[in-house]
Design a protein around this motif. Sequence first.
Motif, PDB file in Angstrom:
ATOM      1  N   ILE A  71       0.839  -1.192   0.000  1.00  0.00           N
ATOM      2  CA  ILE A  71       0.000   0.000   0.000  1.00  0.00           C
ATOM      3  C   ILE A  71       0.874   1.241   0.000  1.00  0.00           C
ATOM      4  N   ALA A  72       2.005   1.181   0.676  1.00  0.00           N
ATOM      5  CA  ALA A  72       2.921   2.326   0.718  1.00  0.00           C
ATOM      6  C   ALA A  72       3.392   2.714  -0.678  1.00  0.00           C
ATOM      7  N   THR A  73       3.646   1.729  -1.529  1.00  0.00           N
ATOM      8  CA  THR A  73       4.053   2.015  -2.905  1.00  0.00           C
ATOM      9  C   THR A  73       2.962   2.791  -3.637  1.00  0.00           C
ATOM     10  N   HIS A  74       1.709   2.350  -3.488  1.00  0.00           N
ATOM     11  CA  HIS A  74       0.590   3.035  -4.150  1.00  0.00           C
ATOM     12  C   HIS A  74       0.421   4.454  -3.608  1.00  0.00           C
ATOM     13  N   ALA A  75       0.581   4.623  -2.305  1.00  0.00           N
ATOM     14  CA  ALA A  75       0.441   5.957  -1.722  1.00  0.00           C
ATOM     15  C   ALA A  75       1.552   6.879  -2.212  1.00  0.00           C
ATOM     16  N   ALA A  76       2.757   6.336  -2.340  1.00  0.00           N
ATOM     17  CA  ALA A  76       3.870   7.138  -2.856  1.00  0.00           C
ATOM     18  C   ALA A  76       3.617   7.554  -4.297  1.00  0.00           C
ATOM     19  N   ASP A  77       3.009   6.663  -5.086  1.00  0.00           N
ATOM     20  CA  ASP A  77       2.663   7.016  -6.467  1.00  0.00           C
ATOM     21  C   ASP A  77       1.685   8.191  -6.494  1.00  0.00           C
ATOM     22  N   LEU A  78       0.660   8.121  -5.652  1.00  0.00           N
ATOM     23  CA  LEU A  78      -0.333   9.189  -5.637  1.00  0.00           C
ATOM     24  C   LEU A  78       0.290  10.502  -5.175  1.00  0.00           C
ATOM     25  N   ALA A  79       1.123  10.450  -4.145  1.00  0.00           N
ATOM     26  CA  ALA A  79       1.785  11.665  -3.666  1.00  0.00           C
ATOM     27  C   ALA A  79       2.616  12.303  -4.779  1.00  0.00           C
ATOM     28  N   ALA A  80       3.362  11.473  -5.490  1.00  0.00           N
ATOM     29  CA  ALA A  80       4.207  11.999  -6.574  1.00  0.00           C
ATOM     30  C   ALA A  80       3.372  12.547  -7.724  1.00  0.00           C
ATOM     31  N   LEU A  81       2.222  11.909  -8.010  1.00  0.00           N
ATOM     32  CA  LEU A  81       1.339  12.417  -9.062  1.00  0.00           C
ATOM     33  C   LEU A  81       0.769  13.774  -8.672  1.00  0.00           C
ATOM     34  N   LEU A  82       0.348  13.925  -7.417  1.00  0.00           N
ATOM     35  CA  LEU A  82      -0.175  15.213  -6.954  1.00  0.00           C
ATOM     36  C   LEU A  82       0.907  16.292  -7.018  1.00  0.00           C
ATOM     37  N   ASP A  83       2.122  15.942  -6.621  1.00  0.00           N
ATOM     38  CA  ASP A  83       3.226  16.897  -6.718  1.00  0.00           C
ATOM     39  C   ASP A  83       3.476  17.286  -8.172  1.00  0.00           C
ATOM     40  N   HIS A  84       3.443  16.284  -9.054  1.00  0.00           N
ATOM     41  CA  HIS A  84       3.668  16.534 -10.488  1.00  0.00           C
ATOM     42  C   HIS A  84       2.636  17.502 -11.050  1.00  0.00           C
ATOM     43  N   LEU A  85       1.386  17.382 -10.578  1.00  0.00           N
ATOM     44  CA  LEU A  85       0.297  18.221 -11.073  1.00  0.00           C
ATOM     45  C   LEU A  85       0.153  19.515 -10.285  1.00  0.00           C
ATOM     46  N   ALA A  86       1.057  19.726  -9.334  1.00  0.00           N
ATOM     47  CA  ALA A  86       1.039  20.942  -8.499  1.00  0.00           C
ATOM     48  C   ALA A  86      -0.267  21.087  -7.728  1.00  0.00           C
ATOM     49  N   ILE A  87      -0.811  19.958  -7.261  1.00  0.00           N
ATOM     50  CA  ILE A  87      -1.996  19.960  -6.400  1.00  0.00           C
ATOM     51  C   ILE A  87      -1.501  19.860  -4.965  1.00  0.00           C
ATOM     52  N   SER A  88      -1.662  20.936  -4.215  1.00  0.00           N
ATOM     53  CA  SER A  88      -1.059  20.998  -2.888  1.00  0.00           C
ATOM     54  C   SER A  88      -1.913  20.347  -1.814  1.00  0.00           C
ATOM     55  N   GLN A  89      -3.208  20.255  -2.044  1.00  0.00           N
ATOM     56  CA  GLN A  89      -4.100  19.608  -1.077  1.00  0.00           C
ATOM     57  C   GLN A  89      -5.387  19.203  -1.784  1.00  0.00           C
ATOM     58  N   ALA A  90      -5.977  18.084  -1.356  1.00  0.00           N
ATOM     59  CA  ALA A  90      -7.176  17.580  -2.025  1.00  0.00           C
ATOM     60  C   ALA A  90      -8.039  16.804  -1.046  1.00  0.00           C
ATOM     61  N   VAL A  91      -9.282  16.617  -1.436  1.00  0.00           N
ATOM     62  CA  VAL A  91     -10.156  15.651  -0.776  1.00  0.00           C
ATOM     63  C   VAL A  91      -9.846  14.308  -1.415  1.00  0.00           C
ATOM     64  N   ILE A  92      -9.431  13.338  -0.616  1.00  0.00           N
ATOM     65  CA  ILE A  92      -9.021  12.042  -1.141  1.00  0.00           C
ATOM     66  C   ILE A  92     -10.142  11.039  -0.896  1.00  0.00           C
ATOM     67  N   CYS A  93     -10.692  10.492  -1.963  1.00  0.00           N
ATOM     68  CA  CYS A  93     -11.781   9.520  -1.890  1.00  0.00           C
ATOM     69  C   CYS A  93     -11.269   8.190  -2.436  1.00  0.00           C
ATOM     70  N   GLY A  94     -11.178   7.192  -1.581  1.00  0.00           N
ATOM     71  CA  GLY A  94     -10.666   5.894  -1.991  1.00  0.00           C
ATOM     72  C   GLY A  94     -11.695   4.798  -1.819  1.00  0.00           C
ATOM     73  N   LEU A  95     -11.855   3.982  -2.855  1.00  0.00           N
ATOM     74  CA  LEU A  95     -12.793   2.857  -2.842  1.00  0.00           C
ATOM     75  C   LEU A  95     -12.029   1.555  -2.631  1.00  0.00           C
ATOM     76  N   SER A  96     -12.408   0.775  -1.621  1.00  0.00           N
ATOM     77  CA  SER A  96     -11.810  -0.525  -1.338  1.00  0.00           C
ATOM     78  C   SER A  96     -10.304  -0.388  -1.087  1.00  0.00           C
ATOM     79  N   ILE A  97      -9.438  -0.966  -1.919  1.00  0.00           N
ATOM     80  CA  ILE A  97      -7.998  -0.772  -1.743  1.00  0.00           C
ATOM     81  C   ILE A  97      -7.650   0.720  -1.796  1.00  0.00           C
ATOM     82  N   GLY A  98      -8.452   1.488  -2.521  1.00  0.00           N
ATOM     83  CA  GLY A  98      -8.233   2.926  -2.580  1.00  0.00           C
ATOM     84  C   GLY A  98      -8.363   3.592  -1.229  1.00  0.00           C
ATOM     85  N   GLY A  99      -9.213   3.064  -0.355  1.00  0.00           N
ATOM     86  CA  GLY A  99      -9.341   3.608   0.982  1.00  0.00           C
ATOM     87  C   GLY A  99      -8.084   3.400   1.806  1.00  0.00           C
ATOM     88  N   LEU A 100      -7.458   2.235   1.649  1.00  0.00           N
ATOM     89  CA  LEU A 100      -6.201   1.972   2.343  1.00  0.00           C
ATOM     90  C   LEU A 100      -5.094   2.888   1.818  1.00  0.00           C
TER      91      LEU A 100
END
Length: 266
Positions: A71-100
């Motif tokens: 799960i840490a790998t997936h979270a790191a991917d999302l963090a890097a994607l948000l940084d890449h898109l210059a999104i500094s903060q968001a509402v994070i909605c995760g379904l199933s594994i997405g919630g973890l």
Amino acid sequence: MQLATINGIVLHHRLTGAPSSGPVVVLINSLGTDFRIWDDVVSRLAGDCATLVYDKRGHGLSGLGDAPASIATHAADLAALLDHLAISQAVICGLSIGGLIALDLHATRPDLVGALVLSDTAHKIGTPQSWNERIEIAKTVGIAGFAYGIMEKWFTPAFHAARPDELTAYRTMLVRQPVDGYVAACEALRSADMTEQARRVSVPTICVVGDQDGSTPPALVRALADLVPGARCEIVADAGHIPCVEQPDAFAALLGAFIVSSSKRG
């Protein structure tokens, strides 16, 4: 097509709307799906907020790479994607594994998380034995070996009876997922326990679950809500494990109201 090289792989994503015009909502898809499961919710939120959907590592059109299956790998991917898109903060909605993944992101990059929507998920899903059995079938028979059983958990009997074409399409989405990506996600779920991360959540949080969810039943999602300080649990009527597909109006209404209330709290 929106693509970005993130942590050594290509992530397929779609940013809709301008992040500067209002809150950004990130929608993380479930095991065995791609970001198309969010289409009906995204269309209902259009004009009220920007949305970001993406195919997580090993799913849809995104690469798998050789990073640890966690799960840490997936979270790191999302963090890097948000940084890449210059999104500094968001509402994070995760379904199933997405919630973890959402819970891990909050634990590791709290600066990126303004609020959490934990849909049809739990602090711990399944058992090592259940995931090992799923992995073995996927590797030897293929995802088609358990696809019909998964459909019974994803969608209600009413959906099966009234929307057979969609049911067939979502089964096709599942069986066309890359087996190695699916297995890697199962391995991540097998070892995931987000109990402590849930207890340390410090942002507005809502837990949502379909009343007929066969994968993470309402009692399990309520248990997660009990762990998260200040969280409440909302039940979506006439929905299984993927209420964003089965009841997009109700899901989008819950999400929209939560975004408004959490922004006022902020």
